[in-house]
Design an enzyme around this catalytic site. Structure first.
Site, PDB file in Angstrom:
ATOM      1  N   LYS A 114       0.836  -1.209   0.000  1.00 22.06           N
ATOM      2  CA  LYS A 114       0.000   0.000   0.000  1.00 22.06           C
ATOM      3  C   LYS A 114       0.865   1.251   0.000  1.00 22.06           C
ATOM      4  CE  LYS A 114      -3.912  -1.961  -0.267  1.00 22.06           C
ATOM      5  NZ  LYS A 114      -4.516  -2.698   0.819  1.00 22.06           N
ATOM      6  N   LYS A 196      -1.971 -12.371  -8.812  1.00 28.87           N
ATOM      7  CA  LYS A 196      -3.319 -12.883  -8.556  1.00 28.87           C
ATOM      8  C   LYS A 196      -4.360 -11.919  -9.103  1.00 28.87           C
ATOM      9  CE  LYS A 196      -3.276 -10.660  -4.031  1.00 28.87           C
ATOM     10  NZ  LYS A 196      -4.326  -9.758  -3.659  1.00 28.87           N
ATOM     11  N   LYS A 199      -8.705  -6.503  -7.147  1.00 23.59           N
ATOM     12  CA  LYS A 199      -9.613  -5.410  -7.468  1.00 23.59           C
ATOM     13  C   LYS A 199      -8.855  -4.174  -7.901  1.00 23.59           C
ATOM     14  CE  LYS A 199     -12.557  -6.679  -3.791  1.00 23.59           C
ATOM     15  NZ  LYS A 199     -12.893  -6.293  -2.455  1.00 23.59           N
TER      16      LYS A 199
HETATM   17  P1  TYM Z   1     -10.470  -8.500   0.156  1.00 22.09           P
HETATM   18  O1  TYM Z   1     -11.648  -7.601   0.099  1.00 22.09           O
HETATM   19  O2  TYM Z   1      -9.239  -8.059  -0.549  1.00 22.09           O
HETATM   20  O3  TYM Z   1     -10.843  -9.926  -0.426  1.00 22.09           O
HETATM   21  C1  TYM Z   1     -11.985 -10.628   0.036  1.00 22.09           C
HETATM   22  C2  TYM Z   1     -11.697 -12.110   0.046  1.00 22.09           C
HETATM   23  O4  TYM Z   1     -11.320 -12.568  -1.257  1.00 22.09           O
HETATM   24  C3  TYM Z   1     -10.092 -13.286  -1.177  1.00 22.09           C
HETATM   25  N1  TYM Z   1      -9.318 -13.072  -2.423  1.00 22.09           N
HETATM   26  C4  TYM Z   1      -8.768 -14.059  -3.141  1.00 22.09           C
HETATM   27  N2  TYM Z   1      -8.757 -15.395  -2.955  1.00 22.09           N
HETATM   28  C5  TYM Z   1      -8.133 -16.147  -3.886  1.00 22.09           C
HETATM   29  N3  TYM Z   1      -7.529 -15.623  -4.994  1.00 22.09           N
HETATM   30  C6  TYM Z   1      -7.513 -14.301  -5.228  1.00 22.09           C
HETATM   31  N4  TYM Z   1      -6.950 -13.804  -6.330  1.00 22.09           N
HETATM   32  C7  TYM Z   1      -8.139 -13.443  -4.264  1.00 22.09           C
HETATM   33  N5  TYM Z   1      -8.322 -12.099  -4.160  1.00 22.09           N
HETATM   34  C8  TYM Z   1      -9.034 -11.896  -3.029  1.00 22.09           C
HETATM   35  C9  TYM Z   1      -9.366 -12.707   0.018  1.00 22.09           C
HETATM   36  O5  TYM Z   1      -8.411 -13.606   0.520  1.00 22.09           O
HETATM   37  C10 TYM Z   1     -10.515 -12.490   0.976  1.00 22.09           C
HETATM   38  O6  TYM Z   1     -10.845 -13.671   1.641  1.00 22.09           O
HETATM   39  N6  TYM Z   1      -8.601  -7.685   4.710  1.00 22.09           N
HETATM   40  C11 TYM Z   1      -9.610  -8.421   3.988  1.00 22.09           C
HETATM   41  C12 TYM Z   1     -11.032  -8.118   4.429  1.00 22.09           C
HETATM   42  C13 TYM Z   1     -11.299  -8.356   5.883  1.00 22.09           C
HETATM   43  C14 TYM Z   1     -11.360  -9.620   6.541  1.00 22.09           C
HETATM   44  C15 TYM Z   1     -11.688  -9.319   7.889  1.00 22.09           C
HETATM   45  C16 TYM Z   1     -11.178 -10.933   6.116  1.00 22.09           C
HETATM   46  C17 TYM Z   1     -11.574  -7.397   6.803  1.00 22.09           C
HETATM   47  N7  TYM Z   1     -11.790  -7.969   8.015  1.00 22.09           N
HETATM   48  C18 TYM Z   1     -11.826 -10.349   8.842  1.00 22.09           C
HETATM   49  C19 TYM Z   1     -11.319 -11.953   7.071  1.00 22.09           C
HETATM   50  C20 TYM Z   1     -11.631 -11.658   8.419  1.00 22.09           C
HETATM   51  C21 TYM Z   1      -9.510  -8.048   2.521  1.00 22.09           C
HETATM   52  O7  TYM Z   1      -9.011  -6.992   2.169  1.00 22.09           O
HETATM   53  O8  TYM Z   1     -10.125  -8.895   1.653  1.00 22.09           O
END
Ligand code: TYM
Length: 333
Positions: A114, A196, A199
Site C-alpha cells: 500500500k 493474482k 480489485k
Molecule cells: P479482500 O476484500 O481483498 O478480499 C476478500 C476475500 O477474497 C479473497 N481473495 C482471493 N482469494 C483467492 N484468490 C484471489 N486472487 C483473491 N483475491 C481476493 C481474500 O483472501 C478475501 O478472503 N482484509 C480483507 C477483508 C477483511 C477480513 C476481515 C477478512 C476485513 N476484516 C476479517 C477476514 C476476516 C480483505 O481486504 O479482503
C-alpha cells in the site's frame, strides 16, 4: 449439544467482486453457513484506509451485499452485516492497538504494497489495518476464517494479537485460523500470468462477477499463451498452468482432462482451450451477474438484511466486550 464452531470473514467494498473473491472466500461462506455459526461482513471501515473519498461507498457496499447473496449467501442462516454498524469493532480495535507494535506492522507485506501504491497517504489506519482485521475476527471469538491465500499473513497476526491479549489479561480469545475446504488456501491467478486476480491492479486480467458475456470472452481470449509444448509431458509455463487452474475451477473434469492430455502429447490448441474456458466462464458468471443486478438496487431489502445482521453481530460482540473489559480491568464501577 456441542457448540458450533464460529466462523467470521469480511470483504472490502472497493469495487465489483471478482473470481478470486468467489473461489477464495464466498464459495466457502455458502457452504459454511449451513454447518457453523457464521458472521460475514462488508469491511467499509477498512475501505477508508485506501478510499478516503466516500461518495461511492454506499453503491459499493450494496454491490458486495448483492453479489454475495447472488452467489448463494443466505442472510437467514449467516449474520451478514456492515462493519461500521457494529461499533464494538472499533472499541476492540483500540484495545488491540495497545498490543500491536510499530515494527511488526511496518513489516507486513500488505502495508508495504500500500505504501508503494499510495505514497502520499500512508495513514495510521493503513499501518494498523491488520489490527482492525483481528478485531473483526476476535469480536466473535471466531476460530475459522474462510479467506484466500493472500490473507494468510493477516491471520497469523490475528493469532499473535489474540495470544498476546490472553497472556496479558487472561484467556478470552481462541486462536483463529484461515480456512478452506480443500487442503490449501486458494490463490486465483490473474489472466496475464502475473500475480493474482485483484480489485486494484490489472483490471483486464481480472474476471469480475459483473462482467458481460462479451467482455469475459475478450479477456479470456487475450490471455497469454505460446505455440505449445514440443516435448511430451513437459512442465507448464506459469501462464499456461494458470489457464488450467482457472479451467479446473469452472469447467467439467472431463473437459479439463482432455486439454491436459492434449498438452501432454503436444497436440494442444490453445485457441480451442481458451474458447472452451471462455464459454464455461460465461456459463458460470452470467447467472450470478443477473441475480446480483436484480438485487443491487433493492434498497429496502438490503437495508433489512444489514439491520438483521448487525443486530446478531452486536449481540455476539457485546458478550465478548463484557469479557474483554472485565479481563483488562475496565470494570471499576
Ligand atoms: P479482500 O476484500 O481483498 O478480499 C476478500 C476475500 O477474497 C479473497 N481473495 C482471493 N482469494 C483467492 N484468490 C484471489 N486472487 C483473491 N483475491 C481476493 C481474500 O483472501 C478475501 O478472503 N482484509 C480483507 C477483508 C477483511 C477480513 C476481515 C477478512 C476485513 N476484516 C476479517 C477476514 C476476516 C480483505 O481486504 O479482503
Amino acid at each position: 449439544m456441542e457448540k458450533q464452531a464460529i466462523v467470521m470473514s469480511g470483504i472490502r467494498p472497493t469495487g465489483f467482486l471478482h473470481l478470486g473473491n468467489y473461489f477464495g472466500a464466498v464459495r466457502n461462506y455458502v457452504r459454511m453457513q449451513s454447518e457453523y455459526t457464521c458472521y460475514f461482513m462488508v469491511a467499509d471501515l477498512h475501505a477508508l484506509t485506501t478510499h478516503p473519498d466516500t461518495s461511492e461507498l454506499k453503491k459499493n457496499v450494496s454491490r458486495v451485499l448483492a453479489e454475495n447473496i447472488a452467489c448463494g449467501l443466505n442472510p437467514d442462516k449467516a449474520a451478514f452485516y456492515c462493519q461500521s454498524h457494529v461499533p464494538e469493532t472499533s472499541e476492540l480495535y483500540l484495545y488491540l492497538n495497545m498490543l500491536a507494535y510499530k515494527g511488526e506492522l511496518e513489516k507486513t507485506p500488505t502495508f508495504k504494497d500500500k505504501v508503494r501504491l499510495q505514497p502520499d497517504n500512508v495513514n495510521a489506519g493503513l499501518l494498523t489495518y491488520p489490527v482492525l482485521q483481528a478485531a473483526d475476527i476476535l469480536l466473535h471469538r471466531a476460530t475459522l476464517v474462510p479467506v484466500g491465500k493472500d490473507q494468510e499473513q493477516h491471520l497469523e497476526m490475528s493469532r499473535n494479537f489474540a495470544n498476546r491479549f490472553n497472556h496479558r489479561y487472561g484467556e478470552i480469545f481462541p486462536e483463529p485460523h484461515a480456512f478452506n475446504y480443500g487442503d490449501e488456501l486458494i490463490k486465483v491467478p490473474s489472466l496475464d500470468g502475473a500475480g493474482k486476480m485483484s480489485k486494484s491492479e490489472n483490471q483486464y486480467a481480472t474476471l469480475y462477477l459483473s462482467d458481460e458475456d462479451e467482455l469475459i470472452r475478450k479477456k479470456v481470449m487475450k490471455a497469454k499463451t505460446d505455440s505449445g509444448p514440443t516435448t511430451p509431458n513437459s512442465e507448464k509455463p506459469d501462464y499456461i498452468a494458470n489457464l488450467f487452474l482457472l479451467m479446473e475451477l469452472v469447467s467439467a473434469p472431463d473437459v479439463t482432462k482432455k486439454f491436459e492430455d492434449d498438452f501432454n502429447n503436444c497436440t494442444i490448441r490453445y485457441g480451442d482451450m481458451k474458447k472452451q474456458l471462455a464459454e464455461d466462464m460465461v456459463a458460470f458468471i452470467a447467472p450470478v451477474r443477473e441475480k446480483a443486478e436484480a438485487i443491487r438496487n433493492d434498497e429496502k431489502y438490503l437495508k433489512e438484511i444489514m439491520e438483521k445482521g448487525a443486530a446478531k453481530a452486536r449481540a455476539s460482540a457485546q458478550v465478548t466486550m463484557a469479557l474483554v473489559k472485565e479481563a483488562i480491568g475496565l470494570n471499576y464501577y
